[in-house]
Motif scaffolding. Structure first.
Motif, mmCIF file in Angstrom:
data_model
loop_
_atom_site.group_PDB
_atom_site.id
_atom_site.type_symbol
_atom_site.label_atom_id
_atom_site.label_comp_id
_atom_site.label_asym_id
_atom_site.label_seq_id
_atom_site.Cartn_x
_atom_site.Cartn_y
_atom_site.Cartn_z
ATOM 1 N N MET A 140 9.362 25.416 3.464
ATOM 2 C CA MET A 140 9.352 25.107 2.040
ATOM 3 C C MET A 140 10.129 23.814 1.828
ATOM 4 N N PHE A 141 9.530 22.852 1.136
ATOM 5 C CA PHE A 141 10.103 21.535 0.971
ATOM 6 C C PHE A 141 10.712 21.373 -0.416
ATOM 7 N N PRO A 142 11.690 20.448 -0.552
ATOM 8 C CA PRO A 142 12.306 20.217 -1.870
ATOM 9 C C PRO A 142 11.266 19.816 -2.898
ATOM 10 N N PRO A 147 0.834 -1.202 0.000
ATOM 11 C CA PRO A 147 0.000 0.000 0.000
ATOM 12 C C PRO A 147 0.857 1.235 0.000
ATOM 13 N N PRO A 148 0.391 2.299 -0.577
ATOM 14 C CA PRO A 148 1.175 3.522 -0.636
ATOM 15 C C PRO A 148 1.526 4.015 0.763
ATOM 16 N N THR A 149 2.723 4.510 0.903
ATOM 17 C CA THR A 149 3.156 5.056 2.185
ATOM 18 C C THR A 149 2.477 6.397 2.411
ATOM 19 N N PRO A 150 2.206 6.722 3.668
ATOM 20 C CA PRO A 150 1.543 8.007 3.927
ATOM 21 C C PRO A 150 2.438 9.172 3.547
ATOM 22 N N ALA A 151 1.837 10.270 3.146
ATOM 23 C CA ALA A 151 2.598 11.445 2.731
ATOM 24 C C ALA A 151 3.325 12.029 3.939
ATOM 25 N N PRO A 152 4.677 11.999 3.957
ATOM 26 C CA PRO A 152 5.422 12.417 5.147
ATOM 27 C C PRO A 152 5.335 13.910 5.415
ATOM 28 N N HIS A 153 5.156 14.725 4.369
ATOM 29 C CA HIS A 153 5.178 16.167 4.557
ATOM 30 C C HIS A 153 3.808 16.806 4.404
ATOM 31 N N ARG A 154 2.795 16.024 4.223
ATOM 32 C CA ARG A 154 1.491 16.597 3.886
ATOM 33 C C ARG A 154 0.967 17.521 4.987
ATOM 34 N N ASN A 155 1.020 17.044 6.213
ATOM 35 C CA ASN A 155 0.521 17.875 7.316
ATOM 36 C C ASN A 155 1.336 19.160 7.455
ATOM 37 N N ALA A 156 2.648 19.047 7.283
ATOM 38 C CA ALA A 156 3.500 20.241 7.387
ATOM 39 C C ALA A 156 3.210 21.214 6.258
ATOM 40 N N ARG A 157 2.903 20.678 5.077
ATOM 41 C CA ARG A 157 2.586 21.560 3.952
ATOM 42 C C ARG A 157 1.246 22.251 4.163
ATOM 43 N N ILE A 158 0.276 21.534 4.734
ATOM 44 C CA ILE A 158 -1.012 22.156 5.049
ATOM 45 C C ILE A 158 -0.820 23.245 6.092
ATOM 46 N N LEU A 159 0.013 22.949 7.102
ATOM 47 C CA LEU A 159 0.293 23.952 8.131
ATOM 48 C C LEU A 159 0.963 25.180 7.524
ATOM 49 N N SER A 160 1.816 24.967 6.522
ATOM 50 C CA SER A 160 2.474 26.096 5.866
ATOM 51 C C SER A 160 1.479 26.959 5.093
ATOM 52 N N ALA A 220 -3.722 26.109 -3.647
ATOM 53 C CA ALA A 220 -2.836 26.490 -2.545
ATOM 54 C C ALA A 220 -2.633 28.000 -2.467
ATOM 55 N N THR A 221 -2.408 28.639 -3.614
ATOM 56 C CA THR A 221 -2.163 30.088 -3.588
ATOM 57 C C THR A 221 -3.447 30.883 -3.406
ATOM 58 N N ALA A 222 -4.599 30.248 -3.629
ATOM 59 C CA ALA A 222 -5.866 30.957 -3.451
ATOM 60 C C ALA A 222 -6.075 31.384 -2.003
ATOM 61 N N PHE A 223 -5.534 30.604 -1.059
ATOM 62 C CA PHE A 223 -5.737 30.940 0.351
ATOM 63 C C PHE A 223 -5.002 32.221 0.750
ATOM 64 N N PRO A 224 -3.688 32.341 0.513
ATOM 65 C CA PRO A 224 -3.051 33.626 0.852
ATOM 66 C C PRO A 224 -3.544 34.791 0.007
ATOM 67 N N LEU A 225 -3.892 34.542 -1.248
ATOM 68 C CA LEU A 225 -4.436 35.623 -2.072
ATOM 69 C C LEU A 225 -5.753 36.141 -1.501
ATOM 70 N N SER A 226 -6.576 35.222 -1.022
ATOM 71 C CA SER A 226 -7.833 35.634 -0.403
ATOM 72 C C SER A 226 -7.564 36.399 0.885
ATOM 73 N N LYS A 270 5.186 32.260 -2.557
ATOM 74 C CA LYS A 270 6.198 31.338 -3.060
ATOM 75 C C LYS A 270 6.135 29.995 -2.346
ATOM 76 N N VAL A 271 5.965 30.023 -1.029
ATOM 77 C CA VAL A 271 5.901 28.779 -0.271
ATOM 78 C C VAL A 271 4.728 27.924 -0.730
ATOM 79 N N CYS A 272 3.571 28.522 -0.893
ATOM 80 C CA CYS A 272 2.394 27.764 -1.321
ATOM 81 C C CYS A 272 2.566 27.212 -2.733
#
Length: 507
Positions: A197-199, A4-17, A146-152, A133-135
């Motif tokens: 910001m992640f690679p 099964p696919p491994t869970p996204a390791p950075h997903r929560n951190a990216r949402i927090l960003s 992703a960019t719609a949130f800071p733009l709003s 840029k981060v989004c």
């Protein structure tokens, strides 16, 4: 046996960003709330309309003219450095403005006041660019969302601060400036802590794994997703490393390629822009329309004051200040709606083989209607029409324009290209704001207070106080409509020519 696919390791951190970036952006649109405090500031410091517009123009200059240097800082040192610069500049600028207000201008000259306004603009530009840029970098396949949130958040910033001020500091300009200084400092500083910001390559692989969780019946779609991800690794990595204002909500939420977007891949930046006709076309378009919006945004408070003084000279200043706050909030909310609508609308147009420039035609048309309202409206109770139309048109303009720049010159040099393009509002914004200030000054008289110290500049002629300025912006808006239509025709001719060249090469 497949694992099964491994869970996204950075997903929560990216949402927090994204949440952190939205918090930062909420502190960065405060320059559009200038009219909420500038009339009272001018009265207390005995500034003319022209002088207070110099302070407002300094903020616009900081907001638009430092796009290139702040983008270079973010690209070379990382987004947190951009937010740190924004935190310091925003807090310092507004705190100093409050001190000048509390001291009634004693010891503060025009150069110093303009420097304070400039700091607020620099801080807004730097922190907001970093959040975008981060989004855009952390969500390469969902940039539009992703960019719609800071733009709003940016569009709603002025509304947030004026709404809180009406509750916490009613009829208190010093309190509002304190709120702006403290609020922007705390919000950007807090957001900076959680901004990461992640690679790029790792994120694409992560999102590619997630795409394979879909049902086996979507085999062809998964194949396209894999191909899209490979293109993102190759093509979009330079974009996210060099662009501070890449991809507003103009990138499609779908991975379906657009006939407009992929038919031509230009790569023009730096001094090469000066040799591109498209640069001058877009620069003139942005200049024609952005200056129109900035004049009303920076002076809606003066307009409300002039209309109310004409309607009822005995009306208390506290009532007028509340109405000024209301109009700033209306502009902010409708700017948000305009940004959102133009982003979604331009994607719809592109995916239906139409031109994004039709969004500009719409914006210019709304601007034209707003100027007609400004010229004819005499009842201050109906001034919300001017505020709403201006906010909607201005939001629509800036919601689509970064995508037009990327379409014309390619995404690789977006940071420099967008910074160069935003010099247009600096030029026309200064011209139209100063024209409004001089026209208002020419119709105003100075009222001395009872103690001989409180001097207030008042015009009680209603719309005649500023009408000549709106004739200027009406002409600019009409030219903007015609210019945008001509750009559509030019784009169609170029597309037809490229298609013919492609057929010739295949033959």
């Amino acid at each position: 046996m497949a694992h099964p696919p491994t869970p996204a390791p950075h997903r929560n951190a990216r949402i927090l960003s994204v949440i952190a970036a939205t918090l930062i952006a909420l502190a960065c649109g405060t320059n559009y709330g200038f009219s909420a405090w500038s009339p009272q500031f001018a009265t207390t410091l005995s500034l003319s309309a022209t002088q207070i517009n110099f302070v407002g123009n300094a903020g616009n200059l900081g907001m638009y003219a430092v796009g290139i240097p702040s983008g270079l800082l973010i690209d070379t040192r990382g987004p947190r450095w951009g937010v740190l610069l924004g935190t310091v500049c925003l807090g310092t600028g507004y705190w100093l403005l409050r001190r000048a207000y509390d001291a009634a201008g004693e010891g503060y000259g025009m150069v110093g006041l303009c420097a304070m306004g400039f700091l607020t603009g620099v801080g807004s530009c730097s922190a907001f660019s970093a959040s975008i840029k981060v989004c855009a970098t952390n969500w390469p396949r969902h940039r539009g969302t992703a960019t719609a949130f800071p733009l709003s958040g940016f569009g709603l910033s002025a509304f947030l601060f004026t709404a809180v001020s009406r509750v916490a500091f009613p009829d208190d300009t010093s309190g509002l400036l304190l709120l702006l200084g403290t609020g922007t400092f705390v919000m950007t500083g807090t957001g900076m802590v959680f901004l990461r910001m992640f690679p790029q390559g790792g994120i694409v692989e992560e999102e590619e794994r997630e795409s394979y969780k879909r049902s086996d019946s979507n085999e062809m779609r998964r194949s396209r997703s894999g191909e899209s991800a490979r293109h993102l690794i190759h093509d979009d990595d330079p974009t996210t490393e060099t662009s501070s204002l890449v991809s507003t909500p103009t990138e499609s939420l779908s991975s379906k390629p657009s006939p407009h977007h992929h038919a031509h891949h230009p790569n023009i930046t730096g001094l090469a822009l000066l040799h591109s006709p498209s640069f001058y076309l877009l620069f003139i378009t942005l200049g024609l329309l952005s200056g129109v919006g900035l004049m009303t945004i920076n002076n809606i408070g003066n307009t409300a004051k002039a209309l109310w003084h004409h309607t009822d000279p005995s009306i208390p200043s506290s009532f007028i200040q509340q109405r000024q706050l209301m109009h700033v909030a209306i502009i902010s909310v409708f700017s948000f709606l305009g940004r959102l609508g133009s982003g979604i609308g331009s994607d719809y147009l592109v995916h239906h083989d139409a031109s994004r420039f039709w969004t500009l035609v719409t914006s210019a048309g709304i601007f034209t209607s707003a100027q007609v309202v400004g010229l004819t409206l005499s009842n201050p109770n109906h001034l919300f029409l001017l505020s709403a139309l201006t906010g909607l048109a201005y939001g629509a303009l800036f919601g689509v324009f970064p995508a037009l720049v990327a379409d014309a010159f390619g995404p690789t040099g977006m940071g420099i290209n967008w910074g160069a393009m935003t010099m247009a509002p600096v030029i026309t914004g200064n011209i139209y704001n100063l024209a409004y200030g001089r026209i208002l000054d020419s119709h105003s008289i100075i009222h001395e207070g009872g103690d001989g110290k409180d001097r207030e500049q008042i015009c009680d002629l209603g719309r005649e106080c500023y009408a000549s300025a709106y004739w200027l912006t009406l002409a600019s808006s009409i030219v903007g409509v015609a210019w945008s239509l001509w750009c559509i025709r030019r784009e169609k001719v170029l597309r037809t020519r490229r298609a013919a060249e492609g057929r010739d090469r295949e033959a």
